[in-house]
Motif scaffolding. Structure first.
Motif, PDB file in Angstrom:
ATOM      1  N   THR A  53       0.833  -1.206   0.000  1.00 36.19           N
ATOM      2  CA  THR A  53       0.000   0.000   0.000  1.00 36.19           C
ATOM      3  C   THR A  53       0.863   1.249   0.000  1.00 36.19           C
ATOM      4  N   GLU A  54       1.931   1.247   0.802  1.00 33.86           N
ATOM      5  CA  GLU A  54       2.826   2.401   0.838  1.00 33.86           C
ATOM      6  C   GLU A  54       3.487   2.632  -0.512  1.00 33.86           C
ATOM      7  N   SER A  57       0.613   4.215  -2.644  1.00 35.10           N
ATOM      8  CA  SER A  57      -0.066   5.448  -2.245  1.00 35.10           C
ATOM      9  C   SER A  57       0.848   6.544  -1.716  1.00 35.10           C
ATOM     10  N   ASP A  58       2.025   6.244  -1.221  1.00 37.31           N
ATOM     11  CA  ASP A  58       2.901   7.265  -0.641  1.00 37.31           C
ATOM     12  C   ASP A  58       3.693   7.985  -1.726  1.00 37.31           C
ATOM     13  N   PRO A  85      -3.080  12.605  -2.332  1.00 37.42           N
ATOM     14  CA  PRO A  85      -4.152  12.233  -1.405  1.00 37.42           C
ATOM     15  C   PRO A  85      -4.001  10.779  -0.951  1.00 37.42           C
ATOM     16  N   GLY A  86      -4.156  10.553   0.328  1.00 35.92           N
ATOM     17  CA  GLY A  86      -4.047   9.206   0.891  1.00 35.92           C
ATOM     18  C   GLY A  86      -2.631   8.780   1.206  1.00 35.92           C
ATOM     19  N   ALA A  87      -1.663   9.610   0.876  1.00 38.44           N
ATOM     20  CA  ALA A  87      -0.258   9.261   1.123  1.00 38.44           C
ATOM     21  C   ALA A  87       0.090   9.500   2.582  1.00 38.44           C
ATOM     22  N   THR A 122      -1.722  17.416   3.162  1.00 39.62           N
ATOM     23  CA  THR A 122      -1.899  17.601   1.725  1.00 39.62           C
ATOM     24  C   THR A 122      -1.791  19.072   1.333  1.00 39.62           C
TER      25      THR A 122
END
Length: 171
Positions: A53-54, A57-58, A85-87, A122
């Motif tokens: 996931t990282e 999304s990061d 977004p979401g990071a 953000t």
């Protein structure tokens, strides 16, 4: 006619009980091994999921890219970035930037944003200075920005066909 021998019947019952207890003990040990293995695999799967996931999304987003025209080329490239977004938190010192293309210079990355070492919101912006990168008129290159977790963002820099000395141009 039939003779009853109760002594032998009792021994058969005790033998069956011993075999039954042994089977229960073996089953309990096997269940314990399976539970431990399942717990280990669950922990490993959770860690793998978090890391995956990282890596997706990061990432960072490039909001703008500009360069100053010097000597007929766009140089002193600056990228304004924010976290996607979401990071998770983006540590600016851990960014790795590489380019692909036929451009001159050696890339040197500096964080020009003072007092910001980590993008945690953000709404936060950081300016990254790429010194040593020089784009001639009409030339382009592709940048890949890799965060500390391994997430990548691709961004293209395209120099305008006409570059006038001293101008700041959008790339």
């Amino acid at each position: 006619m039939f003779e009853k021998n109760n002594a032998e019947r009792g021994q058969v019952g005790i033998g069956t009980l011993i075999v039954f207890i042994a089977m229960v003990l073996v089953a309990a040990i096997a269940a314990g091994v399976l539970i431990n293995t399942a717990g280990f695999l669950q922990t490993q799967a959770e860690d793998t999921g978090t890391e995956s996931t990282e890596q997706v999304s990061d990432r960072v987003q490039v909001l703008s890219s500009t360069g100053t025209v010097t000597g007929g080329s766009a140089e002193a490239v600056e990228l304004t970035i924010q976290k996607a977004p979401g990071a998770g938190d983006i540590v600016l010192d851990q960014l790795f930037i590489e380019w692909v293309g036929d451009v001159s210079g050696e890339l040197d990355v500096d964080s020009a944003t003072e007092d910001i070492e980590v993008l945690s919101e953000t709404s936060e912006r950081a300016t990254i200075s790429l010194t040593g990168l020089s784009l001639d008129p009409g030339q382009s290159t592709d940048l890949t920005i890799t965060t500390g977790s391994g997430a990548q963002t691709d961004h293209s820099l395209n120099a305008p066909d006409v570059l006038e000395e001293g101008d700041t141009v959008r790339l």
